[in-house]
Write a protein that holds these residues in place. Structure first.
Motif, PDB file in Angstrom:
ATOM      1  N   ASP A  40     -27.280  34.857  26.465  1.00 56.73           N
ATOM      2  CA  ASP A  40     -26.389  35.694  25.666  1.00 56.73           C
ATOM      3  C   ASP A  40     -25.156  36.117  26.448  1.00 56.73           C
ATOM      4  OD1 ASP A  40     -28.079  35.603  23.483  1.00 56.73           O
ATOM      5  OD2 ASP A  40     -29.269  37.295  24.192  1.00 56.73           O
TER       6      ASP A  40
ATOM      7  N   PRO B 144     -19.321  32.978  24.287  1.00 57.33           N
ATOM      8  CA  PRO B 144     -19.799  32.950  22.907  1.00 57.33           C
ATOM      9  C   PRO B 144     -19.416  31.651  22.208  1.00 57.33           C
ATOM     10  CG  PRO B 144     -17.854  34.333  23.099  1.00 57.33           C
ATOM     11  CD  PRO B 144     -18.263  33.957  24.497  1.00 57.33           C
TER      12      PRO B 144
ATOM     13  N   THR C 160     -20.437  39.003  19.736  1.00 58.16           N
ATOM     14  CA  THR C 160     -21.377  39.751  18.903  1.00 58.16           C
ATOM     15  C   THR C 160     -20.632  40.646  17.918  1.00 58.16           C
ATOM     16  OG1 THR C 160     -21.514  41.566  20.513  1.00 58.16           O
ATOM     17  CG2 THR C 160     -23.111  39.763  20.720  1.00 58.16           C
TER      18      THR C 160
ATOM     19  N   ARG D  90     -25.627  38.604  16.957  1.00 59.58           N
ATOM     20  CA  ARG D  90     -24.798  37.437  17.230  1.00 59.58           C
ATOM     21  C   ARG D  90     -24.343  36.795  15.920  1.00 59.58           C
ATOM     22  NH1 ARG D  90     -28.454  34.152  21.497  1.00 59.58           N
ATOM     23  NH2 ARG D  90     -29.055  33.249  19.503  1.00 59.58           N
TER      24      ARG D  90
END
Length: 459
Positions: A117, A121, A165, A189
């Motif tokens: 994570d 992204p 996110t 997400r």
């Protein structure tokens, strides 16, 4: 915002969620898992029972091992519940954590950290936000009981973070009235996976909204009895230096709201406003005695003795500045039981600066007092008052300042407010229904009487 809109929000997504809920398996009976309970009067869950609740709310990912569990006392506005803190970890340094209500087993908070994570992204698509919301709604349908979901309103704005996110904050409403600082917050997400969850929800009895005074009466009380304070405020100047301006604004202890049921004035902390007192400089205070060491090695001095020691030091070392120094009252919480004793480390006694008896806001310093010897230490701080070049003797009075403010703040807000926790109180405060004038945030220039917007002040 009316409650019917909140119910409609969940209804609009019911078709979408129906199919997705099938994959969640059997959801435990809400009457068993979620029960209205007072922590003080009912059985506290064991650690193992809390673990079982955690597993029911969010499945522990495969490959994770139980790390530890601890009973956590409430310690600030963001963690108002006691609860079981539980943690699982993976060999790749990933982890999941839960906070479980110690009586009902409710999920109070959840977070999942995965090394994956923290990587860059994935690409943002037009559907990412919607997919994230769908994942959040599915999650909330499982962990939040239906009666609480009915009292949530959809977020007006959704924050997109640089890590890819989305942050959703669902405001709580009761009887169509917002409950300030009560909400459900979820971070997910773009693929719908929930990473963080937090529930801030007062569980006790609420004031009776049918007994409120009229808006007309509330407005009259606010126009008559609100009382800002005259003080020096710090602003950043164009050369990035610090500039002080004489303004009228509200301190936390100033009357600025009205109780919507009783009509009494409420301060910014949610307490009944007390009569305002002028700031008392150390020059006006009687001479404090020199400190005395504790009589036994294992016995600490009291908070009151520590404060006297700090005052004595300043009265001795800074005789020519005493008219410009005052001691904060009440003192900031220092970590001891109800803020009174430390017994295990130095006390911190906090002071502030005045100019001609007028508060210089946020200009503060502290004196460390040894809890055994009672001796005070100034340390490396330079005990010099902020430089304020203000020779303008023209000032508007309080009545003029209030008219300026009320011309800007024309709206009237009604909301539930939970007073700040006072560490000197044993009982948890009960929420109030309050009215407040609302509009642009800012202060009044005490020399010109003009409004200074907070946004312009920052610029």
């Amino acid at each position: 915002m009316k409650q019917s809109r909140t119910k409609g929000f969940w209804k609009r997504l019911s078709i979408l969620l129906l199919s997705s809920l099938l994959v969640l398996g059997n959801i435990a009976d809400e009457s068993t898992l979620v029960q209205a309970a007072e922590q003080k009067s009912k059985k506290i869950l064991s650690e193992q029972e809390a673990i079982e609740y955690a597993k029911k709310w969010v499945t522990i990912p495969e490959g994770y091992e139980y790390d530890y569990g601890e009973y956590i006392e409430p310690y600030d506005d963001f963690t108002p519940y006691a609860g079981w803190g539980l943690s699982w970890h993976h060999s790749d340094k990933s982890s999941v954590g839960y906070k479980i209500h110690p009586v009902s087993g409710n999920l109070l908070s959840y977070h999942q950290y995965d090394d994956k994570d923290s990587e860059a992204p994935g690409p943002v698509t037009t559907n990412s936000k919607q997919i994230a919301l769908e994942g959040v709604m599915k999650f909330l349908t499982k962990v939040i009981p239906s009666e609480e979901r009915a009292n949530l309103i959809e977020p007006n704005e959704v924050d997109y973070k640089s890590d890819g996110t989305y942050y959703f904050k669902f405001q709580r409403v009761e009887n169509g009235i917002p409950f300030k600082d009560n909400y459900i917050a979820v971070t997910a997400r773009g693929d719908g996976k929930v990473l963080r969850f937090n529930r801030l929800w007062y569980e006790g009895e609420l004031p009776d909204a049918s007994q409120i005074i009229s808006e007309k009466e509330a407005r009259e009380l606010l126009e008559q009895k609100t009382e800002p304070t005259l003080y020096y405020e710090s602003f950043s100047s164009r050369d990035h230096g610090e500039k002080y301006m004489l303004v009228y604004g509200y301190l936390p202890t100033d009357p600025q709201m009205v109780d919507a049921i009783s009509g009494v004035m409420i301060d910014g902390d949610g307490a009944v406003a007390k009569p305002k007192q002028p700031f008392k400089s150390l020059k006006e205070m009687p001479a404090a005695s020199a400190p005395k060491a504790a009589s036994h090695k294992d016995v600490a001095i009291t908070r009151e003795q520590a404060e006297a020691s700090a005052i004595h030091l300043l009265q001795t070392k800074l005789r020519h500045q005493l008219a410009d120094i005052y001691m904060l009252d009440p003192q900031p919480y220092d970590g001891g039981p109800r803020g009174k004793e430390t017994n295990w480390r130095d006390y911190k006694v906090h002071f502030g600066w005045l100019k001609n008896g007028i508060l210089i806001r946020y200009a503060r310093f502290e004196i460390a007092v040894n809890s055994s010897s009672g001796s005070s230490i100034i340390g490396d701080e330079k005990l010099t008052s902020p430089v304020i070049l203000d020779n303008n003797m023209q000032r508007v009075d309080l009545a003029f300042a209030k008219k300026t403010e009320q011309a800007v703040k024309k709206s009237l807000e009604l909301y539930y407010l939970l007073p700040d926790l006072d560490f000197n109180e044993v009982e948890e405060p009960k929420p109030r229904l309050v009215y407040r004038l609302s509009g642009d945030k800012g202060v009044v220039d005490a020399h010109t009487g003009k409004w200074i917007s907070s946004l312009k002040g920052k610029e």
